[in-house]
Design an enzyme around this catalytic site. Structure first.
Site, PDB file in Angstrom:
ATOM      1  N   ASP A   1       0.270  -1.394  -0.275  1.00  0.00           N
ATOM      2  CA  ASP A   1       0.612  -0.075   0.426  1.00  0.00           C
ATOM      3  C   ASP A   1       0.876   1.275   0.028  1.00  0.00           C
ATOM      4  OD1 ASP A   1       1.439  -0.273   2.472  1.00  0.00           O
ATOM      5  OD2 ASP A   1      -0.607  -0.203   3.709  1.00  0.00           O
TER       6      ASP A   1
ATOM      7  N   HIS B   1       8.653  -3.226  -4.661  1.00  0.00           N
ATOM      8  CA  HIS B   1       8.060  -3.625  -4.098  1.00  0.00           C
ATOM      9  C   HIS B   1       8.905  -4.545  -2.627  1.00  0.00           C
ATOM     10  CE1 HIS B   1       4.193  -5.463  -0.902  1.00  0.00           C
ATOM     11  NE2 HIS B   1       5.266  -6.890  -0.661  1.00  0.00           N
TER      12      HIS B   1
ATOM     13  N   CYS C   1       5.253  -0.216   1.997  1.00  0.00           N
ATOM     14  CA  CYS C   1       5.620  -1.433   2.888  1.00  0.00           C
ATOM     15  C   CYS C   1       7.383  -1.426   2.833  1.00  0.00           C
ATOM     16  CB  CYS C   1       5.505  -2.255   1.333  1.00  0.00           C
ATOM     17  SG  CYS C   1       6.449  -1.950   0.265  1.00  0.00           S
TER      18      CYS C   1
END
Lengths: 154, 298
Positions: free
Chosen positions: B98, B288, B101
């Protein structure tokens, strides 16, 4: 640990206390009736700007996710300004993509006062105001005139 | 304001007549409102999906669990990389994508490692307790430093206090409790995640001379921090990682699984690179971060 809702209330109470103790002559804000999530603010135009002597009312609505999400702020007194539209919507980066919990009601009000004095003419919501800005004498005149018209309506 | 620029009518000569100007202003404002609404709706829909399907901090799973994601991937570096990681890491913990991370993975990995140490006996326990008290001191001192940089106490206080409370509660916490705390929506751990952004911002501002040359399109660290560090959900580049890990003096090792082919081991980096052992290991995949658990750290 207090619930998120409790934290928002505490934060808003603390901010209110700070604003009341700070007693900034150029800006003030207070909750409406008993609703801590909806405030009315008063901004005075800074000296030596087109807004000198003019006083504006604004509405501040705090989401229950405040301060993660920015409050929704609109001018209630019509405001002739490049970054304010006819509905009182404001285009200011710290209320949009730059918003973070590091800001508070008092920093927002300071930023709004600065915005009045120093508009961002590159992305105007009110193109008429943006074009007129270069001619400060004329701008001052139109600004006062619109303000008085607005006061008549209210 | 860049996203708004496109929809706002640029001033033209025709707008000089005031009636036309007003019409144009009204149009652009409606467009802007509509566009904002759509963007917000889309974003909300994406966020809702992420929220429903991905806990903020997942359960530990085997590294091989990543393999199906790269089935038939044209870049062989991915599958090969997962296989390499499987030899050196016992587990992986996925963290919600989101935009927070990195901060969340780092913080969870760090606090979990401390908690593990505290639950051990002998040297490991002493080391962890010392590290916890060192971290507490850094966090404790940070508020005054941030206020000196111009931040308001009222904006920082809840976040700072929550951080200290969580650190104070850590020694008496059961292992599973940390997971529960991190999973709570809008819970105290969200406060800590945001405060880590402030720690990052403070360090980058204090060391602006050193960090500005890394930023290609910016000359103003204040602006960079307001735009790219302080808002929740803003993703993290290497400069934020350096800012946070140097401020806390907590090295993080990052394994880069980016699909590039490699020989030997997958590429990795430790920040800050002082030669000290990393306290946390994260897995980077484009856009990510997740937490990795080294074999020896079991």
């Amino acid at each position: 640990m207090a619930s998120a809702g409790g934290d928002v209330t505490r934060r808003l109470q603390q901010e209110l206390m700070g604003i009341m103790m700070g007693a900034d002559p150029g800006a003030s804000a207070f909750p409406n009736d008993d609703n801590l999530f909806e405030w009315t603010a008063t901004l005075c135009g800074s000296e030596d700007t087109a807004y000198e002597g003019l006083t504006y009312k604004l509405k501040l609505v705090f989401p229950d996710t405040y301060p993660y999400k920015a409050p929704l702020i609109t001018f209630e007194t019509p405001c002739f300004h490049p970054n304010v539209d006819e509905h009182g919507n404001i285009c200011l980066d710290i209320l949009k993509e730059k918003w973070s919990s590091a800001f508070s009601v008092s920093t927002i009000l300071q930023s709004l006062r600065s915005l009045l004095a120093d508009p961002n003419n590159e992305s105007p919501l009110n193109t008429e105001a943006a074009q007129l800005w270069a001619d400060q004498d004329k701008y001052r005149q139109v600004c006062k005139q619109k303000y008085q018209e607005g006061a008549g309506e209210a | 304001m860049s996203e708004e620029k496109d929809t706002t009518a640029p001033p033209t000569a025709a707008d000089a007549a005031s009636s036309t100007g007003e019409a144009a202003a009204a149009d652009s404002s409606v467009d802007l409102a509509k566009q904002n609404e759509q963007t917000v709706e889309q974003q909300n829909a994406i966020n809702a999906t992420i929220k429903a399907t991905q806990p903020k901090v997942g359960a530990k799973e085997e590294v091989d669990a990543l393999l199906p994601e790269y089935e038939g991937n044209p870049k062989p570096g991915f599958r090969k990389g997962v296989q390499d990681l499987g030899k050196r890491y016992s587990a992986l913990r996925r963290v919600r994508g989101d935009g927070n991370c990195f901060y969340r993975s780092f913080l969870f990995g760090y606090l979990e490692r401390l908690l593990q140490g505290i639950k051990s006996v002998g040297d490991a326990n002493t080391k962890a307790m010392l590290e916890l008290s060192r971290l507490r001191q850094v966090v404790h001192d940070s508020k005054a430093a941030l206020i000196a940089l111009g931040y308001e106490e009222v904006a920082l206080d809840d976040f700072w206090q929550t951080f200290l409370q969580e650190l104070d509660a850590l020694p008496n916490m059961e292992m599973g409790q940390l997971e529960i705390n991190f999973r709570e929506e809008a819970g105290p751990c969200e406060y800590i995640v945001w405060y880590c952004r402030m720690l990052t911002s403070g360090f980058l501002k204090l060391n602006a001379d050193r960090f500005l040359p890394f930023l290609e399109h910016t000359v103003d660290m204040q602006d960079f921090c307001q735009r790219e560090v302080e808002p929740m959900g803003k993703e993290c580049e290497q400069i934020q990682i350096m800012g946070l890990c140097e401020h806390l003096n907590t090295p993080v090792k990052i394994e880069y699984l980016d699909g590039q082919d490699f020989s030997g081991q997958l590429g990795s980096i430790t920040l800050p690179d002082t030669g000290a052992e990393a306290m946390v290991t994260l897995l980077y995949r484009p856009g990510h971060y997740d937490v990795l658990y080294p074999m020896t750290n079991q």
